[in-house]
Motif scaffolding. Structure first.
Motif, PDB file in Angstrom:
ATOM      1  N   GLY A 140      41.130  46.795  31.518  1.00  0.00           N
ATOM      2  CA  GLY A 140      41.596  47.714  32.547  1.00  0.00           C
ATOM      3  C   GLY A 140      41.518  47.108  33.936  1.00  0.00           C
ATOM      4  N   PRO A 141      41.985  47.851  34.934  1.00  0.00           N
ATOM      5  CA  PRO A 141      42.068  47.311  36.298  1.00  0.00           C
ATOM      6  C   PRO A 141      40.727  47.170  37.003  1.00  0.00           C
ATOM      7  CG  PRO A 141      42.766  49.611  36.259  1.00  0.00           C
ATOM      8  CD  PRO A 141      42.579  49.206  34.822  1.00  0.00           C
ATOM      9  N   GLY A 142      39.733  48.006  36.628  1.00  0.00           N
ATOM     10  CA  GLY A 142      38.460  48.004  37.352  1.00  0.00           C
ATOM     11  C   GLY A 142      37.747  46.674  37.326  1.00  0.00           C
ATOM     12  N   VAL A 143      37.849  45.953  36.233  1.00  0.00           N
ATOM     13  CA  VAL A 143      37.116  44.690  36.088  1.00  0.00           C
ATOM     14  C   VAL A 143      37.755  43.560  36.883  1.00  0.00           C
ATOM     15  CG1 VAL A 143      38.378  43.950  34.026  1.00  0.00           C
ATOM     16  CG2 VAL A 143      36.065  43.121  34.399  1.00  0.00           C
ATOM     17  N   GLN A 144      39.059  43.639  37.112  1.00  0.00           N
ATOM     18  CA  GLN A 144      39.769  42.485  37.662  1.00  0.00           C
ATOM     19  C   GLN A 144      39.415  42.199  39.119  1.00  0.00           C
ATOM     20  OE1 GLN A 144      44.050  42.317  36.649  1.00  0.00           O
ATOM     21  NE2 GLN A 144      43.617  44.021  35.260  1.00  0.00           N
ATOM     22  N   ARG A 145      39.155  43.232  39.896  1.00  0.00           N
ATOM     23  CA  ARG A 145      38.921  43.039  41.328  1.00  0.00           C
ATOM     24  C   ARG A 145      37.804  42.031  41.584  1.00  0.00           C
ATOM     25  NH1 ARG A 145      39.993  45.393  46.221  1.00  0.00           N
ATOM     26  NH2 ARG A 145      38.313  45.792  47.705  1.00  0.00           N
ATOM     27  N   TRP A 146      36.629  42.263  40.987  1.00  0.00           N
ATOM     28  CA  TRP A 146      35.497  41.381  41.282  1.00  0.00           C
ATOM     29  C   TRP A 146      35.468  40.140  40.423  1.00  0.00           C
ATOM     30  CZ3 TRP A 146      32.889  40.894  45.531  1.00  0.00           C
ATOM     31  CH2 TRP A 146      33.052  41.909  46.489  1.00  0.00           C
ATOM     32  N   LEU A 147      36.108  40.177  39.281  1.00  0.00           N
ATOM     33  CA  LEU A 147      36.295  38.952  38.509  1.00  0.00           C
ATOM     34  C   LEU A 147      37.100  37.949  39.326  1.00  0.00           C
ATOM     35  CD1 LEU A 147      36.130  37.302  35.873  1.00  0.00           C
ATOM     36  CD2 LEU A 147      38.167  38.532  35.091  1.00  0.00           C
ATOM     37  N   LYS A 148      38.148  38.419  39.995  1.00  0.00           N
ATOM     38  CA  LYS A 148      38.988  37.532  40.799  1.00  0.00           C
ATOM     39  C   LYS A 148      38.277  37.094  42.083  1.00  0.00           C
ATOM     40  CE  LYS A 148      42.489  37.924  37.966  1.00  0.00           C
ATOM     41  NZ  LYS A 148      42.975  36.802  37.143  1.00  0.00           N
ATOM     42  N   PHE A 149      37.552  37.995  42.733  1.00  0.00           N
ATOM     43  CA  PHE A 149      36.786  37.582  43.910  1.00  0.00           C
ATOM     44  C   PHE A 149      35.791  36.479  43.529  1.00  0.00           C
ATOM     45  CE2 PHE A 149      37.370  41.947  46.102  1.00  0.00           C
ATOM     46  CZ  PHE A 149      38.436  41.470  46.848  1.00  0.00           C
ATOM     47  N   VAL A 150      35.082  36.680  42.433  1.00  0.00           N
ATOM     48  CA  VAL A 150      34.105  35.690  41.982  1.00  0.00           C
ATOM     49  C   VAL A 150      34.798  34.354  41.685  1.00  0.00           C
ATOM     50  CG1 VAL A 150      32.567  35.092  40.053  1.00  0.00           C
ATOM     51  CG2 VAL A 150      32.409  37.343  41.132  1.00  0.00           C
ATOM     52  N   LYS A 151      35.995  34.430  41.149  1.00  0.00           N
ATOM     53  CA  LYS A 151      36.755  33.222  40.812  1.00  0.00           C
ATOM     54  C   LYS A 151      37.004  32.341  42.032  1.00  0.00           C
ATOM     55  CE  LYS A 151      41.261  31.891  38.831  1.00  0.00           C
ATOM     56  NZ  LYS A 151      42.495  32.409  38.179  1.00  0.00           N
ATOM     57  N   TYR A 152      37.209  32.968  43.212  1.00  0.00           N
ATOM     58  CA  TYR A 152      37.618  32.203  44.387  1.00  0.00           C
ATOM     59  C   TYR A 152      36.568  32.110  45.497  1.00  0.00           C
ATOM     60  CZ  TYR A 152      42.339  32.252  42.446  1.00  0.00           C
ATOM     61  OH  TYR A 152      43.431  32.057  41.640  1.00  0.00           O
ATOM     62  N   LEU A 153      35.446  32.798  45.388  1.00  0.00           N
ATOM     63  CA  LEU A 153      34.479  32.810  46.486  1.00  0.00           C
ATOM     64  C   LEU A 153      33.934  31.424  46.815  1.00  0.00           C
ATOM     65  CD1 LEU A 153      32.428  36.109  45.990  1.00  0.00           C
ATOM     66  CD2 LEU A 153      33.682  35.415  48.044  1.00  0.00           C
ATOM     67  N   ARG A 154      33.800  30.575  45.807  1.00  0.00           N
ATOM     68  CA  ARG A 154      33.294  29.229  46.079  1.00  0.00           C
ATOM     69  C   ARG A 154      34.222  28.439  46.997  1.00  0.00           C
ATOM     70  NH1 ARG A 154      31.506  27.657  39.888  1.00  0.00           N
ATOM     71  NH2 ARG A 154      29.303  28.269  40.022  1.00  0.00           N
TER      72      ARG A 154
END
Length: 426
Positions: free
Chosen positions: A16-30
Protein backbone atom coordinates in the motif's frame (compact mmCIF):
# COMPACT_ATOMS: atom_id res chain seq x y z
CA UNK A 1 27.16 12.14 8.69
CA UNK A 2 24.29 13.02 11.03
CA UNK A 3 22.10 10.16 12.26
CA UNK A 4 18.32 10.47 12.39
CA UNK A 5 16.01 7.94 14.06
CA UNK A 6 12.85 7.28 12.03
CA UNK A 7 9.97 5.69 13.92
CA UNK A 8 7.35 4.14 11.67
CA UNK A 9 4.74 1.42 11.90
CA UNK A 10 4.64 0.70 8.16
CA UNK A 11 7.73 -0.85 6.64
CA UNK A 12 8.35 -3.66 4.14
CA UNK A 13 6.81 -6.14 3.65
CA UNK A 14 3.79 -3.88 4.27
CA UNK A 15 2.01 -3.03 1.03
CA UNK A 16 0.00 0.00 0.00
CA UNK A 17 0.92 3.68 -0.20
CA UNK A 18 1.68 4.23 3.51
CA UNK A 19 4.95 2.31 3.45
CA UNK A 20 6.40 3.97 0.37
CA UNK A 21 6.86 7.49 1.73
CA UNK A 22 9.52 6.66 4.31
CA UNK A 23 10.98 3.74 2.42
CA UNK A 24 11.82 6.22 -0.35
CA UNK A 25 13.09 8.91 2.04
CA UNK A 26 15.37 6.32 3.66
CA UNK A 27 16.55 5.26 0.20
CA UNK A 28 17.88 8.76 -0.60
CA UNK A 29 18.75 10.38 2.75
CA UNK A 30 22.38 9.29 2.53
CA UNK A 31 22.72 11.40 -0.62
CA UNK A 32 22.16 14.41 1.63
CA UNK A 33 24.59 13.44 4.43
CA UNK A 34 21.95 11.98 6.72
CA UNK A 35 22.24 8.40 7.99
CA UNK A 36 18.76 6.98 8.72
CA UNK A 37 18.25 4.57 11.60
CA UNK A 38 14.83 2.89 11.44
CA UNK A 39 12.60 1.57 14.23
CA UNK A 40 9.64 -0.67 13.35
CA UNK A 41 7.39 -3.26 15.02
CA UNK A 42 8.76 -6.79 15.16
CA UNK A 43 5.41 -8.54 14.62
CA UNK A 44 3.06 -6.07 12.88
CA UNK A 45 -0.43 -6.85 11.64
CA UNK A 46 -0.27 -5.47 8.09
CA UNK A 47 -3.58 -5.68 6.19
CA UNK A 48 -1.71 -5.61 2.86
CA UNK A 49 1.64 -7.24 2.11
CA UNK A 50 3.97 -6.58 -0.83
CA UNK A 51 7.20 -8.55 -0.56
CA UNK A 52 8.74 -6.67 -3.49
CA UNK A 53 9.28 -3.61 -1.28
CA UNK A 54 11.92 -5.58 0.65
CA UNK A 55 14.18 -5.20 -2.40
CA UNK A 56 14.18 -1.42 -2.00
CA UNK A 57 15.60 -1.27 1.53
CA UNK A 58 19.10 0.22 1.20
CA UNK A 59 21.94 -2.06 2.19
CA UNK A 60 23.55 -1.39 5.55
CA UNK A 61 20.61 0.53 7.03
CA UNK A 62 20.38 -0.11 10.78
CA UNK A 63 16.87 -1.35 11.58
CA UNK A 64 15.70 -1.93 15.15
CA UNK A 65 12.54 -3.88 15.98
CA UNK A 66 10.45 -4.46 19.08
CA UNK A 67 7.35 -6.52 19.65
CA UNK A 68 3.92 -4.91 19.51
CA UNK A 69 0.62 -6.06 21.00
CA UNK A 70 -2.26 -5.41 18.62
CA UNK A 71 -5.91 -5.98 19.61
CA UNK A 72 -6.73 -6.69 15.97
CA UNK A 73 -5.25 -10.15 16.47
CA UNK A 74 -7.87 -10.85 19.17
CA UNK A 75 -10.70 -9.19 17.26
CA UNK A 76 -10.03 -11.36 14.22
CA UNK A 77 -11.24 -14.35 16.26
CA UNK A 78 -14.76 -12.91 15.86
CA UNK A 79 -14.49 -11.79 12.24
CA UNK A 80 -11.20 -11.87 10.37
CA UNK A 81 -12.63 -10.13 7.31
CA UNK A 82 -14.21 -7.22 9.21
CA UNK A 83 -11.12 -6.81 11.40
CA UNK A 84 -8.94 -6.59 8.31
CA UNK A 85 -11.27 -3.94 6.80
CA UNK A 86 -11.09 -1.76 9.91
CA UNK A 87 -7.35 -2.28 10.32
CA UNK A 88 -6.86 -1.17 6.72
CA UNK A 89 -9.02 1.91 7.24
CA UNK A 90 -11.90 0.61 5.16
CA UNK A 91 -14.52 2.24 7.34
CA UNK A 92 -18.12 3.03 6.62
CA UNK A 93 -18.22 1.68 3.07
CA UNK A 94 -21.54 0.13 2.18
CA UNK A 95 -23.84 -1.50 4.73
CA UNK A 96 -22.26 -1.73 8.17
CA UNK A 97 -23.21 -4.74 10.30
CA UNK A 98 -23.90 -4.60 14.05
CA UNK A 99 -20.60 -6.41 14.71
CA UNK A 100 -18.73 -3.91 12.59
CA UNK A 101 -20.42 -0.98 14.35
CA UNK A 102 -19.44 -2.49 17.71
CA UNK A 103 -15.85 -2.98 16.57
CA UNK A 104 -15.73 0.61 15.32
CA UNK A 105 -17.01 1.90 18.68
CA UNK A 106 -14.35 -0.11 20.50
CA UNK A 107 -11.67 1.02 18.06
CA UNK A 108 -12.60 4.70 18.49
CA UNK A 109 -13.31 4.89 22.21
CA UNK A 110 -11.13 2.29 23.93
CA UNK A 111 -8.02 2.56 21.77
CA UNK A 112 -7.02 6.22 21.73
CA UNK A 113 -5.52 7.42 19.50
CA UNK A 114 -5.53 4.01 17.78
CA UNK A 115 -5.08 0.29 18.30
CA UNK A 116 -1.26 0.57 18.18
CA UNK A 117 -1.27 2.53 21.46
CA UNK A 118 0.20 -0.45 23.31
CA UNK A 119 3.45 -0.05 21.38
CA UNK A 120 4.16 3.37 22.93
CA UNK A 121 5.40 2.50 26.40
CA UNK A 122 7.60 -0.50 25.47
CA UNK A 123 9.03 1.44 22.53
CA UNK A 124 10.10 4.36 24.71
CA UNK A 125 11.84 1.94 27.07
CA UNK A 126 13.50 -0.01 24.24
CA UNK A 127 14.64 3.08 22.32
CA UNK A 128 16.32 4.60 25.35
CA UNK A 129 19.31 2.32 24.76
CA UNK A 130 19.19 2.81 20.97
CA UNK A 131 19.37 6.59 21.31
CA UNK A 132 22.47 6.37 23.47
CA UNK A 133 24.09 3.65 21.37
CA UNK A 134 23.52 5.44 18.05
CA UNK A 135 24.09 8.95 19.44
CA UNK A 136 20.72 10.12 18.13
CA UNK A 137 19.97 13.84 18.29
CA UNK A 138 16.93 13.98 15.97
CA UNK A 139 13.89 11.71 15.78
CA UNK A 140 11.15 11.58 13.17
CA UNK A 141 7.75 10.02 13.73
CA UNK A 142 5.26 9.35 10.95
CA UNK A 143 1.55 8.70 11.32
CA UNK A 144 -0.97 7.30 11.01
CA UNK A 145 -1.06 5.40 13.24
CA UNK A 146 -0.79 8.58 15.30
CA UNK A 147 0.19 6.66 18.41
CA UNK A 148 3.66 6.62 16.85
CA UNK A 149 3.81 10.38 17.53
CA UNK A 150 3.32 9.70 21.24
CA UNK A 151 6.55 7.69 21.18
CA UNK A 152 8.25 10.75 19.75
CA UNK A 153 6.74 13.03 22.37
CA UNK A 154 7.93 10.89 25.29
CA UNK A 155 11.42 10.45 23.83
CA UNK A 156 11.75 14.20 23.31
CA UNK A 157 10.73 14.85 26.91
CA UNK A 158 13.12 12.22 28.26
CA UNK A 159 16.20 12.96 26.15
CA UNK A 160 15.68 16.58 25.02
CA UNK A 161 15.88 15.50 21.39
CA UNK A 162 14.85 17.40 18.28
CA UNK A 163 11.54 15.95 17.05
CA UNK A 164 9.93 16.14 13.61
CA UNK A 165 6.33 14.86 13.32
CA UNK A 166 5.28 13.76 9.83
CA UNK A 167 1.55 13.54 9.07
CA UNK A 168 0.82 11.43 6.01
CA UNK A 169 -2.87 12.08 6.77
CA UNK A 170 -4.65 14.54 9.07
CA UNK A 171 -5.69 13.39 12.55
CA UNK A 172 -9.10 14.54 13.80
CA UNK A 173 -10.20 16.16 10.54
CA UNK A 174 -9.87 13.10 8.32
CA UNK A 175 -13.17 11.78 6.98
CA UNK A 176 -13.23 8.36 8.66
CA UNK A 177 -12.69 9.92 12.10
CA UNK A 178 -16.41 10.74 12.30
CA UNK A 179 -17.29 7.11 11.61
CA UNK A 180 -15.55 5.84 14.76
CA UNK A 181 -18.70 6.37 16.90
CA UNK A 182 -16.75 8.61 19.28
CA UNK A 183 -18.25 9.81 22.54
CA UNK A 184 -17.75 13.47 23.46
CA UNK A 185 -15.11 12.40 25.96
CA UNK A 186 -13.24 10.42 23.33
CA UNK A 187 -13.40 13.32 20.89
CA UNK A 188 -11.81 15.56 23.52
CA UNK A 189 -9.04 13.02 24.13
CA UNK A 190 -8.22 12.82 20.43
CA UNK A 191 -8.20 16.61 20.17
CA UNK A 192 -5.99 16.91 23.24
CA UNK A 193 -3.46 14.40 21.89
CA UNK A 194 -3.44 16.11 18.50
CA UNK A 195 -2.79 19.44 20.23
CA UNK A 196 -0.03 17.85 22.34
CA UNK A 197 1.82 16.53 19.29
CA UNK A 198 1.40 19.65 17.17
CA UNK A 199 2.67 21.92 19.93
CA UNK A 200 5.51 19.80 21.29
CA UNK A 201 7.13 18.66 18.06
CA UNK A 202 9.89 21.03 16.95
CA UNK A 203 8.87 20.82 13.31
CA UNK A 204 5.89 19.38 11.46
CA UNK A 205 5.69 17.88 7.97
CA UNK A 206 2.40 17.43 6.07
CA UNK A 207 1.51 16.22 2.59
CA UNK A 208 -0.89 18.98 1.48
CA UNK A 209 -1.49 22.71 1.73
CA UNK A 210 -4.98 22.07 3.09
CA UNK A 211 -3.59 20.13 6.06
CA UNK A 212 -0.94 22.80 6.66
CA UNK A 213 -3.62 25.47 6.82
CA UNK A 214 -5.71 23.37 9.22
CA UNK A 215 -2.72 22.81 11.51
CA UNK A 216 -1.73 26.49 11.44
CA UNK A 217 -4.92 27.17 13.36
CA UNK A 218 -3.74 24.73 16.06
CA UNK A 219 -0.02 25.49 16.43
CA UNK A 220 2.64 28.09 15.76
CA UNK A 221 5.34 25.50 15.13
CA UNK A 222 6.92 25.49 11.65
CA UNK A 223 5.03 23.36 9.11
CA UNK A 224 6.46 22.21 5.78
CA UNK A 225 4.51 20.64 2.93
CA UNK A 226 6.40 17.71 1.43
CA UNK A 227 4.13 15.73 -0.83
CA UNK A 228 4.49 12.11 -1.82
CA UNK A 229 6.17 11.47 -5.14
CA UNK A 230 7.34 9.05 -7.80
CA UNK A 231 10.46 6.93 -8.13
CA UNK A 232 10.33 5.54 -11.66
CA UNK A 233 12.61 5.02 -14.62
CA UNK A 234 11.07 7.52 -17.03
CA UNK A 235 13.34 6.56 -19.93
CA UNK A 236 12.05 3.02 -20.32
CA UNK A 237 9.49 2.73 -23.12
CA UNK A 238 6.30 0.69 -22.74
CA UNK A 239 3.74 -0.63 -25.22
CA UNK A 240 0.37 1.04 -24.71
CA UNK A 241 -2.82 -1.01 -24.41
CA UNK A 242 -4.50 -1.72 -27.72
CA UNK A 243 -7.91 -1.15 -26.11
CA UNK A 244 -9.07 2.31 -25.04
CA UNK A 245 -8.41 1.51 -21.40
CA UNK A 246 -9.48 3.73 -18.53
CA UNK A 247 -7.68 2.33 -15.50
CA UNK A 248 -8.19 2.92 -11.80
CA UNK A 249 -5.33 1.57 -9.70
CA UNK A 250 -5.84 1.14 -5.97
CA UNK A 251 -8.82 0.71 -3.66
CA UNK A 252 -12.12 1.89 -5.13
CA UNK A 253 -14.48 2.01 -2.16
CA UNK A 254 -18.14 2.93 -1.96
CA UNK A 255 -17.61 6.56 -0.98
CA UNK A 256 -15.57 7.14 -4.13
CA UNK A 257 -18.24 5.87 -6.50
CA UNK A 258 -18.19 8.21 -9.58
CA UNK A 259 -21.74 7.47 -10.70
CA UNK A 260 -21.87 10.32 -13.20
CA UNK A 261 -18.78 8.97 -14.94
CA UNK A 262 -20.48 5.58 -15.26
CA UNK A 263 -23.51 7.38 -16.72
CA UNK A 264 -21.40 9.20 -19.32
CA UNK A 265 -19.54 6.02 -20.28
CA UNK A 266 -22.85 4.17 -20.72
CA UNK A 267 -24.08 6.95 -23.01
CA UNK A 268 -20.90 6.86 -25.09
CA UNK A 269 -21.21 3.09 -25.50
CA UNK A 270 -24.79 3.48 -26.72
CA UNK A 271 -24.04 6.40 -29.01
CA UNK A 272 -20.67 5.44 -30.48
CA UNK A 273 -20.07 1.96 -31.91
CA UNK A 274 -16.33 2.48 -32.26
CA UNK A 275 -16.12 3.53 -28.61
CA UNK A 276 -18.14 0.47 -27.60
CA UNK A 277 -15.79 -1.88 -29.44
CA UNK A 278 -12.61 -0.31 -28.10
CA UNK A 279 -13.48 0.65 -24.50
CA UNK A 280 -12.32 -1.27 -21.42
CA UNK A 281 -12.54 -0.20 -17.78
CA UNK A 282 -9.67 -1.68 -15.76
CA UNK A 283 -10.12 -1.79 -11.98
CA UNK A 284 -6.92 -2.88 -10.29
CA UNK A 285 -7.15 -3.48 -6.55
CA UNK A 286 -9.98 -3.75 -4.04
CA UNK A 287 -13.38 -2.72 -5.44
CA UNK A 288 -16.46 -2.47 -3.24
CA UNK A 289 -19.71 -4.28 -3.99
CA UNK A 290 -21.48 -0.91 -4.28
CA UNK A 291 -19.15 0.06 -7.12
CA UNK A 292 -19.73 -3.21 -8.94
CA UNK A 293 -23.50 -2.86 -8.45
CA UNK A 294 -23.40 0.66 -9.94
CA UNK A 295 -21.48 -0.60 -12.94
CA UNK A 296 -24.07 -3.31 -13.39
CA UNK A 297 -26.91 -0.79 -13.17
CA UNK A 298 -25.35 1.11 -16.08
CA UNK A 299 -24.79 -2.11 -18.07
CA UNK A 300 -21.03 -1.68 -17.89
CA UNK A 301 -20.13 -5.02 -16.32
CA UNK A 302 -19.14 -6.61 -19.64
CA UNK A 303 -16.66 -3.77 -20.24
CA UNK A 304 -14.96 -4.19 -16.85
CA UNK A 305 -11.71 -6.02 -16.32
CA UNK A 306 -11.33 -6.42 -12.56
CA UNK A 307 -7.82 -7.29 -11.43
CA UNK A 308 -7.25 -7.87 -7.72
CA UNK A 309 -4.41 -6.62 -5.55
CA UNK A 310 -1.05 -6.78 -7.32
CA UNK A 311 2.49 -5.78 -6.40
CA UNK A 312 3.55 -2.16 -6.66
CA UNK A 313 5.87 -2.98 -9.57
CA UNK A 314 2.98 -4.54 -11.50
CA UNK A 315 0.75 -1.56 -10.67
CA UNK A 316 3.34 0.83 -12.10
CA UNK A 317 3.37 -1.20 -15.32
CA UNK A 318 -0.41 -0.88 -15.64
CA UNK A 319 -0.16 2.87 -15.02
CA UNK A 320 2.32 3.35 -17.82
CA UNK A 321 0.53 1.31 -20.49
CA UNK A 322 -3.04 2.46 -19.84
CA UNK A 323 -4.59 4.91 -22.27
CA UNK A 324 -6.25 6.98 -19.49
CA UNK A 325 -5.69 6.91 -15.73
CA UNK A 326 -8.67 7.41 -13.41
CA UNK A 327 -8.23 9.05 -10.01
CA UNK A 328 -11.28 9.30 -7.72
CA UNK A 329 -11.75 10.78 -4.25
CA UNK A 330 -14.75 10.96 -1.90
CA UNK A 331 -17.10 13.89 -2.53
CA UNK A 332 -16.62 15.71 0.77
CA UNK A 333 -15.09 18.97 1.99
CA UNK A 334 -13.00 16.85 4.37
CA UNK A 335 -11.18 15.21 1.45
CA UNK A 336 -10.18 18.31 -0.52
CA UNK A 337 -6.69 18.08 0.99
CA UNK A 338 -6.27 14.35 0.37
CA UNK A 339 -3.65 13.85 -2.33
CA UNK A 340 -3.42 10.13 -3.12
CA UNK A 341 0.17 8.94 -3.36
CA UNK A 342 -0.53 7.31 -6.71
CA UNK A 343 -1.22 10.73 -8.24
CA UNK A 344 2.51 11.36 -8.58
CA UNK A 345 3.12 8.02 -10.23
CA UNK A 346 0.19 8.79 -12.54
CA UNK A 347 1.89 12.10 -13.36
CA UNK A 348 5.21 10.36 -14.03
CA UNK A 349 3.50 7.76 -16.23
CA UNK A 350 2.68 10.59 -18.66
CA UNK A 351 -0.75 9.27 -19.53
CA UNK A 352 -3.87 11.51 -19.44
CA UNK A 353 -5.34 11.68 -15.92
CA UNK A 354 -9.08 11.90 -15.38
CA UNK A 355 -9.63 13.14 -11.83
CA UNK A 356 -13.00 13.14 -10.11
CA UNK A 357 -13.20 14.49 -6.58
CA UNK A 358 -14.54 17.16 -4.24
CA UNK A 359 -14.82 20.83 -5.07
CA UNK A 360 -11.57 22.75 -4.40
CA UNK A 361 -9.64 19.46 -4.47
CA UNK A 362 -5.92 20.18 -4.14
CA UNK A 363 -5.22 17.50 -6.73
CA UNK A 364 -6.80 19.78 -9.34
CA UNK A 365 -3.96 22.28 -8.93
CA UNK A 366 -1.25 19.64 -9.33
CA UNK A 367 -2.81 18.15 -12.46
CA UNK A 368 -3.27 21.61 -13.96
CA UNK A 369 0.25 22.71 -13.03
CA UNK A 370 1.85 19.63 -14.60
CA UNK A 371 -0.54 19.64 -17.59
CA UNK A 372 -1.23 15.94 -17.12
CA UNK A 373 -5.01 15.79 -17.40
CA UNK A 374 -8.25 17.30 -16.19
CA UNK A 375 -10.37 17.10 -13.03
CA UNK A 376 -14.10 17.32 -12.42
CA UNK A 377 -16.18 17.34 -9.27
CA UNK A 378 -18.80 14.62 -8.78
CA UNK A 379 -21.62 16.55 -10.42
CA UNK A 380 -22.71 15.70 -13.96
CA UNK A 381 -20.76 17.72 -16.52
CA UNK A 382 -21.45 17.74 -20.25
CA UNK A 383 -17.81 18.68 -20.75
CA UNK A 384 -16.79 15.30 -19.33
CA UNK A 385 -18.23 13.55 -22.38
CA UNK A 386 -16.47 16.03 -24.66
CA UNK A 387 -13.11 15.34 -23.01
CA UNK A 388 -13.53 11.57 -23.28
CA UNK A 389 -14.56 11.80 -26.94
CA UNK A 390 -11.57 14.03 -27.66
CA UNK A 391 -9.18 11.59 -25.98
CA UNK A 392 -10.82 8.69 -27.80
CA UNK A 393 -10.38 10.41 -31.18
CA UNK A 394 -6.68 10.92 -30.42
CA UNK A 395 -6.41 7.27 -29.34
CA UNK A 396 -7.86 6.20 -32.69
CA UNK A 397 -5.14 8.22 -34.44
CA UNK A 398 -2.46 6.81 -32.10
CA UNK A 399 -1.86 10.37 -30.87
CA UNK A 400 -3.17 10.23 -27.30
CA UNK A 401 -0.20 11.75 -25.47
CA UNK A 402 0.48 14.54 -23.00
CA UNK A 403 3.39 16.92 -22.54
CA UNK A 404 3.93 16.85 -18.78
CA UNK A 405 5.79 19.85 -17.37
CA UNK A 406 7.63 20.45 -14.13
CA UNK A 407 7.17 16.96 -12.74
CA UNK A 408 10.79 16.54 -11.64
CA UNK A 409 10.16 18.31 -8.34
CA UNK A 410 7.90 15.40 -7.39
CA UNK A 411 10.66 12.80 -7.75
CA UNK A 412 11.39 10.99 -4.49
CA UNK A 413 15.03 12.11 -4.56
CA UNK A 414 14.13 15.79 -4.98
CA UNK A 415 11.58 15.54 -2.18
CA UNK A 416 14.16 13.86 0.07
CA UNK A 417 16.49 16.79 -0.54
CA UNK A 418 13.73 19.13 0.56
CA UNK A 419 13.18 17.02 3.68
CA UNK A 420 16.90 16.89 4.50
CA UNK A 421 17.20 20.68 4.31
CA UNK A 422 14.15 21.11 6.55
CA UNK A 423 15.15 18.71 9.32
CA UNK A 424 18.68 19.99 9.75
CA UNK A 425 19.14 22.41 12.62
CA UNK A 426 21.03 25.70 12.73
Amino acid sequence: MEKVLIITYYWPPAGGPGVQRWLKFVKYLRDFDIEPVVYIPENPNYPIVDETFNNEIPKGIRIYTHRIFEPYALASMFSKKKTKRISAGVIGTGKVSFLEKTMLWIRGNLFIPDARMFWVKPSVKFLANVIVKEDIQTIITTGPPHSVHLIGHQLKEKFKLKWVADFRDPWTSIGYHKKLKLTKGSQKKHKALEHLVLNNADKIVVTSNVTRNEFRALTKKPIEVITNGYDLDLEEKVQLDTKFTISHIGSLLSGRNPRNLWKVLAELIQENKDFKNAFELQLIGVVSKDIMDSLSNYDLTSFVRHIGYISHAEAVNYQRKSQVLLLVEIDSSETKGIIPGKLFEYVAAKRPILGIGPKAWEVRDIIAETKTGITFDHELHSHLKTVLLNWFAKYQQDKLTIEATGIEKYSRRELTGKLAAYIQWE
